[in-house]
Design a protein around this motif. Sequence first.
Motif, mmCIF file in Angstrom:
data_model
loop_
_atom_site.group_PDB
_atom_site.id
_atom_site.type_symbol
_atom_site.label_atom_id
_atom_site.label_comp_id
_atom_site.label_asym_id
_atom_site.label_seq_id
_atom_site.Cartn_x
_atom_site.Cartn_y
_atom_site.Cartn_z
ATOM 1 N N ILE A 88 14.972 33.617 34.298
ATOM 2 C CA ILE A 88 14.635 32.588 33.309
ATOM 3 C C ILE A 88 14.200 33.200 31.987
ATOM 4 C CG2 ILE A 88 13.165 30.608 32.805
ATOM 5 C CD1 ILE A 88 15.317 30.113 34.905
ATOM 6 N N PRO A 89 13.269 34.173 31.973
ATOM 7 C CA PRO A 89 12.936 34.817 30.689
ATOM 8 C C PRO A 89 14.122 35.537 30.065
ATOM 9 C CG PRO A 89 11.225 35.244 32.304
ATOM 10 C CD PRO A 89 12.354 34.614 33.045
ATOM 11 N N LEU A 90 14.969 36.143 30.896
ATOM 12 C CA LEU A 90 16.159 36.812 30.368
ATOM 13 C C LEU A 90 17.081 35.816 29.680
ATOM 14 C CD1 LEU A 90 17.869 39.479 30.328
ATOM 15 C CD2 LEU A 90 18.957 38.615 32.413
ATOM 16 N N LEU A 91 17.233 34.669 30.328
ATOM 17 C CA LEU A 91 18.086 33.630 29.761
ATOM 18 C C LEU A 91 17.502 33.095 28.462
ATOM 19 C CD1 LEU A 91 20.565 31.760 30.283
ATOM 20 C CD2 LEU A 91 18.997 30.211 31.441
ATOM 21 N N ARG A 92 16.206 32.846 28.448
ATOM 22 C CA ARG A 92 15.565 32.225 27.287
ATOM 23 C C ARG A 92 15.466 33.186 26.103
ATOM 24 N NH1 ARG A 92 11.157 31.331 29.526
ATOM 25 N NH2 ARG A 92 9.845 32.929 28.545
ATOM 26 N N ARG A 93 15.200 34.445 26.343
ATOM 27 C CA ARG A 93 14.939 35.383 25.251
ATOM 28 C C ARG A 93 16.197 36.069 24.727
ATOM 29 N NH1 ARG A 93 9.854 38.575 28.082
ATOM 30 N NH2 ARG A 93 8.431 36.784 28.278
ATOM 31 N N HIS A 94 17.143 36.351 25.586
ATOM 32 C CA HIS A 94 18.257 37.217 25.199
ATOM 33 C C HIS A 94 19.626 36.542 25.193
ATOM 34 C CE1 HIS A 94 15.507 40.615 25.357
ATOM 35 N NE2 HIS A 94 15.141 40.273 26.582
ATOM 36 N N ILE A 95 19.859 35.618 26.114
ATOM 37 C CA ILE A 95 21.201 35.046 26.244
ATOM 38 C C ILE A 95 21.328 33.726 25.500
ATOM 39 C CG2 ILE A 95 22.887 34.132 27.888
ATOM 40 C CD1 ILE A 95 21.940 36.192 29.892
ATOM 41 N N LEU A 96 20.388 32.823 25.703
ATOM 42 C CA LEU A 96 20.475 31.504 25.081
ATOM 43 C C LEU A 96 20.542 31.562 23.558
ATOM 44 C CD1 LEU A 96 20.593 28.486 25.608
ATOM 45 C CD2 LEU A 96 18.088 28.432 25.590
ATOM 46 N N PRO A 97 19.746 32.399 22.864
ATOM 47 C CA PRO A 97 19.851 32.435 21.391
ATOM 48 C C PRO A 97 21.238 32.818 20.886
ATOM 49 C CG PRO A 97 17.814 33.480 22.115
ATOM 50 C CD PRO A 97 18.611 33.215 23.353
ATOM 51 N N SER A 98 22.001 33.579 21.666
ATOM 52 C CA SER A 98 23.336 33.984 21.228
ATOM 53 C C SER A 98 24.334 32.839 21.275
ATOM 54 C CB SER A 98 23.839 35.143 22.099
ATOM 55 O OG SER A 98 22.982 36.267 22.000
ATOM 56 N N THR A 99 24.009 31.773 21.997
ATOM 57 C CA THR A 99 24.936 30.640 22.124
ATOM 58 C C THR A 99 24.678 29.547 21.100
ATOM 59 O OG1 THR A 99 23.523 29.408 23.697
ATOM 60 C CG2 THR A 99 25.014 31.079 24.614
ATOM 61 N N ILE A 100 23.541 29.595 20.405
ATOM 62 C CA ILE A 100 23.150 28.476 19.545
ATOM 63 C C ILE A 100 24.114 28.300 18.380
ATOM 64 C CG2 ILE A 100 21.335 27.530 18.093
ATOM 65 C CD1 ILE A 100 20.759 27.495 21.110
ATOM 66 N N ASN A 101 24.383 29.367 17.644
ATOM 67 C CA ASN A 101 25.239 29.239 16.460
ATOM 68 C C ASN A 101 26.647 28.750 16.809
ATOM 69 O OD1 ASN A 101 23.052 30.122 15.019
ATOM 70 N ND2 ASN A 101 23.869 32.145 14.553
ATOM 71 N N PRO A 102 27.344 29.346 17.787
ATOM 72 C CA PRO A 102 28.667 28.810 18.136
ATOM 73 C C PRO A 102 28.618 27.370 18.619
ATOM 74 C CG PRO A 102 28.386 31.012 19.047
ATOM 75 C CD PRO A 102 27.059 30.579 18.532
ATOM 76 N N LEU A 103 27.540 26.999 19.314
ATOM 77 C CA LEU A 103 27.433 25.628 19.812
ATOM 78 C C LEU A 103 27.274 24.631 18.667
ATOM 79 C CD1 LEU A 103 25.255 25.641 23.059
ATOM 80 C CD2 LEU A 103 27.642 24.988 22.802
ATOM 81 N N ILE A 104 26.518 24.990 17.656
ATOM 82 C CA ILE A 104 26.331 24.094 16.515
ATOM 83 C C ILE A 104 27.671 23.813 15.841
ATOM 84 C CG2 ILE A 104 25.300 23.889 14.222
ATOM 85 C CD1 ILE A 104 22.899 25.446 15.266
ATOM 86 N N VAL A 105 28.455 24.868 15.639
ATOM 87 C CA VAL A 105 29.765 24.703 15.017
ATOM 88 C C VAL A 105 30.687 23.886 15.913
ATOM 89 C CG1 VAL A 105 31.777 25.918 14.119
ATOM 90 C CG2 VAL A 105 29.493 26.858 13.743
ATOM 91 N N GLN A 106 30.688 24.193 17.213
ATOM 92 C CA GLN A 106 31.542 23.460 18.140
ATOM 93 C C GLN A 106 31.169 21.991 18.197
ATOM 94 O OE1 GLN A 106 34.136 24.641 19.604
ATOM 95 N NE2 GLN A 106 34.651 22.965 21.000
ATOM 96 N N ALA A 107 29.892 21.679 18.079
ATOM 97 C CA ALA A 107 29.444 20.287 18.134
ATOM 98 C C ALA A 107 30.012 19.475 16.978
ATOM 99 C CB ALA A 107 27.924 20.224 18.132
#
Length: 296
Positions: free
Chosen positions: A197-216
């Motif tokens: 969970i900390p790995l997902l929250r700190r390192h992986i999830l932030p990398s998906t935010i920018n592409p997701l905003i554009v895709q949305a």
Amino acid sequence: MAISTVSTTRTPSRFRLLLGEGGTFTRRNPTLVAGGVIISFLALLAIFAPLVTRYDPIALDVVNRLKAPSSEHLFGTDMMGRDLFSRVIYGSRVSLMVGLSVAAIATAIGLVIGLAAGLVRWVDVVVMRVMDGLMAIPSVLLAIAFMALAGSSIRNIIIAITIPEIPRVARLVRGIVMSVREQPFVEAAIAAGTKDIPLLRRHILPSTINPLIVQATYISASAIISEAYLSFLGAGTPPEIPSWGNIVAEGRALFTIAPGAVLFPSIFLALTVLAVNMLGDGLRDRLDPQMQRSLR
């Protein structure tokens, strides 16, 4: 004797400030700003529709049917005497609500599925095959079939358009997660004993935010078009709810007599989709580090 000096420095106008230091963002992101301004304007029209027009969009007035545009009726009237300007403005509520709702729901569900598939191997094997199956079905056929079973309503339209969009978001997030997972900083965090969970929250999830905003943004534009052609085909919003699709469908038979019933909602539809795509392009350029370095 001291001689007083008068400063000749002029206070810059607001326009110069906008184009100067204050206008740096505008100059570097013209498509983002233009798309945002258009979308904001359309959203304000939709929110304050009762203040913009005094006509009820579903009120019949057969005496004034098929009137040409005038100061009384800016876009004219349709075959039942309903004010077209009022119907187009109220129709923007449906399109913007569907676009925003589909983008939010599809992004949220696709994000969860993509993260799970990228981190857990058995989820990737099982769930992504389901996503592939959904992507194999043409989205318009899937939406029409769902609407035929569930009935016409705005809620059902949102669900029908959301289902085909979820696999696209899930595959995007899965690809990002599998790429980031191989990065040295993630491997170092795993070696240091970081929990999932900390790995997902700190390192992986932030990398998906920018592409997701554009895709949305692209999902939102696609959803607006999908709602329009579903309503045009009679499988979308009920006739008593004005939307751009059913306004065009009702006016196509009388295009030669009253072309405004087709042209005006089509112009608003095209303008909205163009603005959303411009917003998406601007966000992509703004959030891309390589693009930002090239602009400096």
